[in-house]
Design an enzyme around this catalytic site. Sequence first.
Site, PDB file in Angstrom:
ATOM      1  N   LYS A 114       9.237   0.432 -78.725  1.00  0.00           N
ATOM      2  CA  LYS A 114       9.531  -1.070 -78.974  1.00  0.00           C
ATOM      3  C   LYS A 114      11.117  -1.186 -78.305  1.00  0.00           C
ATOM      4  CE  LYS A 114       6.810  -2.771 -81.952  1.00  0.00           C
ATOM      5  NZ  LYS A 114       5.815  -4.071 -81.977  1.00  0.00           N
ATOM      6  N   LYS A 153       5.940 -12.637 -67.373  1.00  0.00           N
ATOM      7  CA  LYS A 153       5.428 -12.072 -68.540  1.00  0.00           C
ATOM      8  C   LYS A 153       6.693 -12.443 -69.794  1.00  0.00           C
ATOM      9  CE  LYS A 153       3.120  -8.406 -71.064  1.00  0.00           C
ATOM     10  NZ  LYS A 153       3.267  -7.048 -71.560  1.00  0.00           N
ATOM     11  N   LEU A 187       0.492   1.607 -77.933  1.00  0.00           N
ATOM     12  CA  LEU A 187       0.390   1.533 -76.584  1.00  0.00           C
ATOM     13  C   LEU A 187       0.498   3.070 -75.771  1.00  0.00           C
ATOM     14  CD1 LEU A 187      -0.253  -0.397 -74.183  1.00  0.00           C
ATOM     15  CD2 LEU A 187       2.334  -0.399 -73.770  1.00  0.00           C
TER      16      LEU A 187
HETATM   17  N1  NAD Z   1       0.463  -2.247 -78.602  1.00  0.00           N
HETATM   18  C1  NAD Z   1       0.134  -3.151 -77.600  1.00  0.00           C
HETATM   19  O1  NAD Z   1      -1.164  -3.529 -77.650  1.00  0.00           O
HETATM   20  C2  NAD Z   1       1.014  -3.517 -76.311  1.00  0.00           C
HETATM   21  C3  NAD Z   1       0.469  -4.057 -75.268  1.00  0.00           C
HETATM   22  C4  NAD Z   1       1.496  -4.305 -74.270  1.00  0.00           C
HETATM   23  C5  NAD Z   1       2.830  -3.846 -74.477  1.00  0.00           C
HETATM   24  N2  NAD Z   1       3.313  -3.454 -75.599  1.00  0.00           N
HETATM   25  C6  NAD Z   1       4.899  -3.260 -75.839  1.00  0.00           C
HETATM   26  O2  NAD Z   1       4.766  -1.873 -75.878  1.00  0.00           O
HETATM   27  C7  NAD Z   1       5.951  -1.230 -76.743  1.00  0.00           C
HETATM   28  C8  NAD Z   1       5.478  -0.385 -77.720  1.00  0.00           C
HETATM   29  O3  NAD Z   1       4.351  -1.306 -78.441  1.00  0.00           O
HETATM   30  P1  NAD Z   1       3.423  -0.596 -79.611  1.00  0.00           P
HETATM   31  O4  NAD Z   1       2.577  -1.433 -79.997  1.00  0.00           O
HETATM   32  O5  NAD Z   1       2.862   0.751 -78.932  1.00  0.00           O
HETATM   33  O6  NAD Z   1       4.706  -0.122 -80.708  1.00  0.00           O
HETATM   34  P2  NAD Z   1       4.576   0.946 -81.824  1.00  0.00           P
HETATM   35  O7  NAD Z   1       5.521   0.816 -82.744  1.00  0.00           O
HETATM   36  O8  NAD Z   1       3.211   1.320 -82.072  1.00  0.00           O
HETATM   37  O9  NAD Z   1       5.043   2.432 -80.944  1.00  0.00           O
HETATM   38  C9  NAD Z   1       6.324   2.661 -80.532  1.00  0.00           C
HETATM   39  C10 NAD Z   1       6.368   4.200 -81.035  1.00  0.00           C
HETATM   40  O10 NAD Z   1       7.522   4.753 -80.820  1.00  0.00           O
HETATM   41  C11 NAD Z   1       8.057   5.655 -81.492  1.00  0.00           C
HETATM   42  N3  NAD Z   1       9.390   6.083 -81.328  1.00  0.00           N
HETATM   43  C12 NAD Z   1      10.320   5.128 -81.027  1.00  0.00           C
HETATM   44  N4  NAD Z   1      11.464   6.110 -80.894  1.00  0.00           N
HETATM   45  C13 NAD Z   1      11.264   7.411 -80.846  1.00  0.00           C
HETATM   46  C14 NAD Z   1      11.793   8.716 -80.678  1.00  0.00           C
HETATM   47  N5  NAD Z   1      12.964   8.629 -80.521  1.00  0.00           N
HETATM   48  N6  NAD Z   1      10.860   9.696 -80.841  1.00  0.00           N
HETATM   49  C15 NAD Z   1       9.675   9.854 -81.145  1.00  0.00           C
HETATM   50  N7  NAD Z   1       8.964   8.488 -81.287  1.00  0.00           N
HETATM   51  C16 NAD Z   1       9.721   7.341 -81.011  1.00  0.00           C
HETATM   52  C17 NAD Z   1       7.777   5.004 -82.958  1.00  0.00           C
HETATM   53  O11 NAD Z   1       7.748   5.754 -84.025  1.00  0.00           O
HETATM   54  C18 NAD Z   1       6.375   4.281 -82.536  1.00  0.00           C
HETATM   55  O12 NAD Z   1       5.405   5.004 -83.171  1.00  0.00           O
HETATM   56  C19 NAD Z   1       6.584  -2.662 -77.146  1.00  0.00           C
HETATM   57  O13 NAD Z   1       7.390  -3.207 -76.360  1.00  0.00           O
HETATM   58  C20 NAD Z   1       5.124  -3.830 -77.157  1.00  0.00           C
HETATM   59  O14 NAD Z   1       5.726  -5.285 -76.986  1.00  0.00           O
HETATM   60  C21 NAD Z   1       2.346  -3.114 -76.758  1.00  0.00           C
HETATM   61  C1  PAF Z   2       0.275 -11.267 -74.154  1.00  0.00           C
HETATM   62  C2  PAF Z   2       0.599 -11.312 -75.862  1.00  0.00           C
HETATM   63  C3  PAF Z   2       1.654 -12.620 -76.073  1.00  0.00           C
HETATM   64  C4  PAF Z   2      -0.494 -11.589 -76.361  1.00  0.00           C
HETATM   65  O1  PAF Z   2      -0.624 -11.686 -77.958  1.00  0.00           O
HETATM   66  C5  PAF Z   2       1.282 -10.015 -75.923  1.00  0.00           C
HETATM   67  O2  PAF Z   2       2.173  -9.561 -74.959  1.00  0.00           O
HETATM   68  C6  PAF Z   2       1.881  -9.977 -77.480  1.00  0.00           C
HETATM   69  O3  PAF Z   2       1.241 -10.206 -78.315  1.00  0.00           O
HETATM   70  O4  PAF Z   2       3.198  -9.369 -77.470  1.00  0.00           O
END
Ligand code: NAD
Ligand code: PAF
Length: 300
Positions: free
Chosen positions: A75, A179, A11
């Site tokens: 995360k 959410k 993200l």
């Molecule tokens: N991926 C999606 O489509 C999406 C959509 C909406 C919400 N989210 C939420 O966003 C958050 C992130 O999700 P994501 O899928 O991007 O996870 P991800 O694991 O791909 O990304 C998190 C990144 O943070 C990095 N990180 C953590 N601590 C660190 C530090 N101290 N220094 C440097 N890097 C560090 C990790 O190495 C990792 O690459 C989660 O809470 C997830 O639920 C994700």
């Molecule tokens: C909206 C959602 C539940 C869709 O899969 C997403 O927030 C997820 O997967 O964490």
Amino acid sequence: MDIVVFGAGALGSLVGGLLAREHHVTLVARDPHAQRVAGQGLRVTGELDAHVRPRATTDPTPDDLTCDLALVTVKAYDTAEAARTLATGDSDVVCSLSNGLTEGALVAELGDRVLAGSATYGAELVGPGEVRCTGVGRIHVGELAGGESERAERVAAAFREAGLDCEADPAMPRRRWEKLAVNAGINAVTALARVENGALAEGPGRDVAHRAARETARVARADGVDLTDDAAVAAVDTVVDETAANRSSMLQDVLSGGRTEVDAISGAVVDRGADHGVATPTNRTLAALLRAWGADGITE
Ligand SMILES: NC(=O)c1ccc[n+]([C@@H]2O[C@H](COP(=O)([O-])OP(=O)(O)OC[C@H]3O[C@@H](n4cnc5c(N)ncnc54)[C@H](O)[C@@H]3O)[C@@H](O)[C@H]2O)c1
Ligand SMILES: CC(C)(CO)[C@@H](O)C(=O)[O-]
């Protein structure tokens, strides 16, 4: 704007990459991704297309972290460490886009600099230096306690300048709890039952997801947020319908043997419920089962 994205995985790389089209962006990431972005730039592929050159570092100095806006995209379980590191710099505003209730850990270190945020964009890290947009969504920012906010309007305008869909929301508390209800219902049930989101359109999983969402709404109301049981259940049904083919993020974590965000989702509903004397038996059971998996989990 000077923007730091702390935790540029899927993200953070997508949002940070898109913001870099217009703003001065520093990604705090891990190698080999950080090294590749620093050397060859970041490619955004999938539903959006860009090649940008944000700064990237694994080991930010206080100067690197001094900015107009710090976005937290780790995360949920890495939020406390991110907040401690961000506190060494001087950011005007800090906003988390992570799922789950993470604001306590941020406010403990960063006080009233913290804004609430949420994102419905979909992102996957394909490999070092490349992030795929799997869904163009929307970002909302606003005050943790709700209400009109000039600084949230400023942040939203900066996102829009870079071509992202973003709005300041005076009702962020309700949005975040709704959410949370969606994540408490869908993520926990799909991760434990090992099914795609669409499997919750009917059958026994749907009933459990609805119960988890209704409990979340009850805790929200005890917390002063106007979220009805019906609205929480309707939000679950809408997301199930719109993301029927998706594997939820928690199911993906379980299948890859990774750590889940259970503490900030089902666990947070249980803890906040206990603070208010609201019983949350469904979320308590889901959290216990997810933690049992996490302690000794089989992934095949
Ligand atoms: N991926 C999606 O489509 C999406 C959509 C909406 C919400 N989210 C939420 O966003 C958050 C992130 O999700 P994501 O899928 O991007 O996870 P991800 O694991 O791909 O990304 C998190 C990144 O943070 C990095 N990180 C953590 N601590 C660190 C530090 N101290 N220094 C440097 N890097 C560090 C990790 O190495 C990792 O690459 C989660 O809470 C997830 O639920 C994700
Ligand atoms: C909206 C959602 C539940 C869709 O899969 C997403 O927030 C997820 O997967 O964490």
